[in-house]
Design a protein around this motif. Sequence first.
Motif, PDB file in Angstrom:
ATOM      1  N   LYS A  33      -1.578  -1.628  -3.992  1.00 27.28           N
ATOM      2  CA  LYS A  33      -2.718  -0.702  -3.868  1.00 27.28           C
ATOM      3  C   LYS A  33      -2.105   0.689  -3.765  1.00 27.28           C
ATOM      4  O   LYS A  33      -1.714   1.145  -2.706  1.00 27.28           O
ATOM      5  N   LEU A  81      12.078   9.054  12.389  1.00 27.52           N
ATOM      6  CA  LEU A  81      12.478   8.478  11.096  1.00 27.52           C
ATOM      7  C   LEU A  81      13.954   8.782  10.809  1.00 27.52           C
ATOM      8  O   LEU A  81      14.801   7.901  10.925  1.00 27.52           O
ATOM      9  N   PHE A 128       1.046   8.951  -2.146  1.00 28.95           N
ATOM     10  CA  PHE A 128       1.101   9.733  -3.395  1.00 28.95           C
ATOM     11  C   PHE A 128       2.478  10.319  -3.660  1.00 28.95           C
ATOM     12  O   PHE A 128       2.771  10.716  -4.769  1.00 28.95           O
ATOM     13  N   ASN A 129       3.329  10.368  -2.619  1.00 34.54           N
ATOM     14  CA  ASN A 129       4.468  11.269  -2.759  1.00 34.54           C
ATOM     15  C   ASN A 129       5.722  10.643  -3.378  1.00 34.54           C
ATOM     16  O   ASN A 129       6.770  11.295  -3.417  1.00 34.54           O
ATOM     17  N   ILE A 142       0.870  -1.194   0.000  1.00 37.66           N
ATOM     18  CA  ILE A 142       0.000   0.000   0.000  1.00 37.66           C
ATOM     19  C   ILE A 142       0.898   1.233   0.000  1.00 37.66           C
ATOM     20  O   ILE A 142       1.756   1.386   0.883  1.00 37.66           O
ATOM     21  N   THR A 143       0.719   2.098  -1.012  1.00 37.88           N
ATOM     22  CA  THR A 143       1.706   3.163  -1.219  1.00 37.88           C
ATOM     23  C   THR A 143       1.062   4.560  -1.230  1.00 37.88           C
ATOM     24  O   THR A 143      -0.113   4.704  -1.566  1.00 37.88           O
ATOM     25  N   PHE A 151       3.521  -1.140   4.016  1.00 39.07           N
ATOM     26  CA  PHE A 151       2.745   0.100   3.919  1.00 39.07           C
ATOM     27  C   PHE A 151       3.669   1.299   4.002  1.00 39.07           C
ATOM     28  O   PHE A 151       4.583   1.341   4.831  1.00 39.07           O
ATOM     29  N   ASN A 207       6.757  11.701  10.001  1.00 37.27           N
ATOM     30  CA  ASN A 207       7.856  12.216  10.821  1.00 37.27           C
ATOM     31  C   ASN A 207       7.686  13.734  10.916  1.00 37.27           C
ATOM     32  O   ASN A 207       6.965  14.332  10.113  1.00 37.27           O
ATOM     33  N   GLU A 257       6.059   2.210   7.078  1.00 33.68           N
ATOM     34  CA  GLU A 257       6.910   3.386   6.838  1.00 33.68           C
ATOM     35  C   GLU A 257       6.006   4.602   6.953  1.00 33.68           C
ATOM     36  O   GLU A 257       5.244   4.890   6.026  1.00 33.68           O
ATOM     37  N   GLY A 272      -7.965   2.376  -5.949  1.00 29.55           N
ATOM     38  CA  GLY A 272      -9.032   2.998  -5.172  1.00 29.55           C
ATOM     39  C   GLY A 272      -8.533   3.511  -3.835  1.00 29.55           C
ATOM     40  O   GLY A 272      -7.336   3.450  -3.536  1.00 29.55           O
ATOM     41  N   PRO A 273      -9.449   4.010  -3.028  1.00 32.99           N
ATOM     42  CA  PRO A 273      -9.050   4.616  -1.754  1.00 32.99           C
ATOM     43  C   PRO A 273      -8.729   3.588  -0.676  1.00 32.99           C
ATOM     44  O   PRO A 273      -9.026   2.398  -0.823  1.00 32.99           O
ATOM     45  N   ALA A 286      -4.025   2.423  11.943  1.00 37.50           N
ATOM     46  CA  ALA A 286      -5.311   1.760  11.664  1.00 37.50           C
ATOM     47  C   ALA A 286      -5.059   0.394  11.016  1.00 37.50           C
ATOM     48  O   ALA A 286      -5.719  -0.595  11.359  1.00 37.50           O
ATOM     49  N   GLY A 305       2.897   5.495   4.300  1.00 35.50           N
ATOM     50  CA  GLY A 305       1.858   6.512   4.341  1.00 35.50           C
ATOM     51  C   GLY A 305       1.838   7.175   5.700  1.00 35.50           C
ATOM     52  O   GLY A 305       2.821   7.110   6.462  1.00 35.50           O
ATOM     53  N   GLU A 359       3.432  16.675  11.597  1.00 34.53           N
ATOM     54  CA  GLU A 359       4.002  16.634  10.251  1.00 34.53           C
ATOM     55  C   GLU A 359       3.287  17.638   9.345  1.00 34.53           C
ATOM     56  O   GLU A 359       2.067  17.561   9.160  1.00 34.53           O
TER      57      GLU A 359
HETATM   58  P1  NAD Z   1      -2.075   8.195   3.434  1.00 31.85           P
HETATM   59  O1  NAD Z   1      -1.835   7.553   4.756  1.00 31.85           O
HETATM   60  O2  NAD Z   1      -3.238   9.076   3.286  1.00 31.85           O
HETATM   61  O3  NAD Z   1      -2.253   7.067   2.308  1.00 31.85           O
HETATM   62  C1  NAD Z   1      -1.235   6.127   2.029  1.00 31.85           C
HETATM   63  C2  NAD Z   1      -1.853   4.905   1.370  1.00 31.85           C
HETATM   64  O4  NAD Z   1      -2.618   4.199   2.347  1.00 31.85           O
HETATM   65  C3  NAD Z   1      -2.816   5.229   0.238  1.00 31.85           C
HETATM   66  O5  NAD Z   1      -2.698   4.248  -0.768  1.00 31.85           O
HETATM   67  C4  NAD Z   1      -4.175   5.158   0.915  1.00 31.85           C
HETATM   68  O6  NAD Z   1      -5.215   4.924   0.013  1.00 31.85           O
HETATM   69  C5  NAD Z   1      -3.953   3.993   1.873  1.00 31.85           C
HETATM   70  N1  NAD Z   1      -4.792   3.948   3.068  1.00 31.85           N
HETATM   71  C6  NAD Z   1      -5.212   4.985   3.821  1.00 31.85           C
HETATM   72  N2  NAD Z   1      -5.928   4.532   4.871  1.00 31.85           N
HETATM   73  C7  NAD Z   1      -5.959   3.178   4.779  1.00 31.85           C
HETATM   74  C8  NAD Z   1      -6.549   2.143   5.559  1.00 31.85           C
HETATM   75  N3  NAD Z   1      -7.242   2.402   6.664  1.00 31.85           N
HETATM   76  N4  NAD Z   1      -6.378   0.857   5.172  1.00 31.85           N
HETATM   77  C9  NAD Z   1      -5.652   0.566   4.068  1.00 31.85           C
HETATM   78  N5  NAD Z   1      -5.102   1.509   3.276  1.00 31.85           N
HETATM   79  C10 NAD Z   1      -5.227   2.797   3.635  1.00 31.85           C
HETATM   80  O7  NAD Z   1      -0.705   8.929   3.034  1.00 31.85           O
HETATM   81  P2  NAD Z   1      -0.429   9.919   1.828  1.00 31.85           P
HETATM   82  O8  NAD Z   1      -1.083  11.237   2.096  1.00 31.85           O
HETATM   83  O9  NAD Z   1      -0.663   9.251   0.531  1.00 31.85           O
HETATM   84  O10 NAD Z   1       1.171  10.090   1.977  1.00 31.85           O
HETATM   85  C11 NAD Z   1       1.751  10.982   2.873  1.00 31.85           C
HETATM   86  C12 NAD Z   1       2.198  10.289   4.135  1.00 31.85           C
HETATM   87  O11 NAD Z   1       3.088   9.225   3.826  1.00 31.85           O
HETATM   88  C13 NAD Z   1       2.992  11.224   5.051  1.00 31.85           C
HETATM   89  O12 NAD Z   1       2.566  11.038   6.373  1.00 31.85           O
HETATM   90  C14 NAD Z   1       4.436  10.757   4.889  1.00 31.85           C
HETATM   91  O13 NAD Z   1       5.270  11.011   5.979  1.00 31.85           O
HETATM   92  C15 NAD Z   1       4.242   9.299   4.676  1.00 31.85           C
HETATM   93  N6  NAD Z   1       5.409   8.725   4.015  1.00 31.85           N
HETATM   94  C16 NAD Z   1       6.305   8.004   4.763  1.00 31.85           C
HETATM   95  C17 NAD Z   1       7.447   7.489   4.166  1.00 31.85           C
HETATM   96  C18 NAD Z   1       8.435   6.679   4.952  1.00 31.85           C
HETATM   97  O14 NAD Z   1       9.267   6.051   4.320  1.00 31.85           O
HETATM   98  N7  NAD Z   1       8.386   6.649   6.260  1.00 31.85           N
HETATM   99  C19 NAD Z   1       7.684   7.720   2.809  1.00 31.85           C
HETATM  100  C20 NAD Z   1       6.752   8.462   2.080  1.00 31.85           C
HETATM  101  C21 NAD Z   1       5.613   8.966   2.690  1.00 31.85           C
END
Ligand code: NAD
Length: 479
Positions: free
Chosen positions: A176, A405, A152-153, A149-150, A227, A252, A249, A207-208, A236, A229, A377
């Motif tokens: 995803k 981090l 946007f950034n 699960i990845t 994961f 921070n 991951e 999808g979301p 969660a 995000g 953050e």
């Molecule tokens: P986000 O948490 O909104 O979404 C990340 C992914 O998780 C998306 O694909 C989203 O659809 C999915 N997702 C969200 N809630 C979910 C759930 N309950 N169950 C399953 N999947 C779910 O993050 P974002 O806005 O896309 O990215 C920004 C975040 O990612 C920032 O907090 C950033 O620090 C973090 N990030 C961390 C690293 C790292 O290596 N530590 C690297 C890049 C980004």
Amino acid sequence: MTDLPAVENLINGEWLRSDHERTVHHKFTGAPLATSYDATPAMVTNAVTVARAASRTPLNPLQRYEILRAVADQIAANREQLALDVARESGFSVKDCLGDTDRAVQTMLTSAEEAKRIDGEVVPIQAAPGFAHRLAFTIRTPVGVVGAITPFNSPLNTVAHKVGPALAAGNAVIVKPSPFTPIAAAALCRMLLDAGLPPGLIGLVLGPGDPVGQALVDDERVDFITFTGSTAAGKAISARLGMRRATMECGNVSATIVCRDADVLSAAQQCARGAFRKSGQVCTSVQRLYIHTDVLDEFLGELSAAASKLVLGDPEDPSTDIGPMISEAAAKRAEEWVHAAVDQGARIVTGGDRTGPMMSPTILVDVAPDARLLCEEAFAPVVSVVPFDDLDAVIDKVNDTPYGLQAGIFTRDLDTALTAAKTLRMGGVVINSTSSTRADLMPYGGVKDSGYGTEGPRYAIRDMTEERLILMEPAGGSR
Ligand code: NAD
């Protein structure tokens, strides 16, 4: 809408649409780029069924190497087009996207190489009482099905960091991606098929997070979740996994320290890049800058000068340094945090302006310690500069968030560098560069609320395999 290119779900080599259409927009112009189709619950279940079946016949390490290597070659061959696609769907400047595409080549190449280096160890079992005639060793076996699960950034390289090691380890993987940026993920899946990967070993569900990501997480036949995000989503997901393993991951509030003996010009230039690259939407983006009072004025001058040279605009323009944020809502949130900090007494040195999703590189001073900009953050091109005199106190401040981090410190003094390395509670401490420094082969991951598990192909393969002990006794008993 129908004239737009389609981004489809991938199950068993078939590209599939659903009734749930979603338009992927150009993040600068707002123009529609593609139509993506959210996976239905049945599609997610099917993707896992197919992956489960395919994972029972893993490729041998040489086959994995050859396929991943071929994908690295394809990414390199399509570098310009991929970078442009990512620039459009993410809003990151094409300059940054070319760099990310080159990094994705390295990620796939390193994954390919590591596929040939999965080993175990000999256990000196003969030393145990009663075991003198036995042999023991360990092997590493694939976990089975990996759900990736990845965010946007980093639409290409973060996907590569999950798919590369998962396949190198001998698993099937289902991706995803973020609904904001599915185009590069689909392109990577297509390259894997073109390289000859058995179709059951790669799936893509779009999808979301709710419901598609959750459905993937909740399917108990997915053995491992990798994961990247936000911490909120990571927590969660973690809560739903039970005994299943994962790599998390997460976020921070990244800090970098500049000591009085630092090379101030180099530090300021690196910090400007580390704070504003990708509009600050990097998990290790320099958000808190602790500067020794003796060099504060000089540093601020150089940082502001470096920020003022950055070109804002259309990410497709090769001269652009900084494009829009991922959405206008994200930029508005960042602007609100800046205004709130100003209301609490902060002063804007430069920036602070927003037009639509474009947020100008912003430097603040006199930020209250409890302002959100120092505690949560920001994920925006906003950096707070805080003076310090006492190294121990500043290390305490850097550690005083729920996150861990990476952090950076600029100093020429070996003792200071070693003190920071030993006492900053982070997954990584970077000496004489910013918190936002990463090579794709290095171990990378956080502690505390920044997550657990480690990326970097060699380390991710370790996470995505199981260690099995083999204990042997001669069939005829001891001799
Ligand atoms: P986000 O948490 O909104 O979404 C990340 C992914 O998780 C998306 O694909 C989203 O659809 C999915 N997702 C969200 N809630 C979910 C759930 N309950 N169950 C399953 N999947 C779910 O993050 P974002 O806005 O896309 O990215 C920004 C975040 O990612 C920032 O907090 C950033 O620090 C973090 N990030 C961390 C690293 C790292 O290596 N530590 C690297 C890049 C980004």
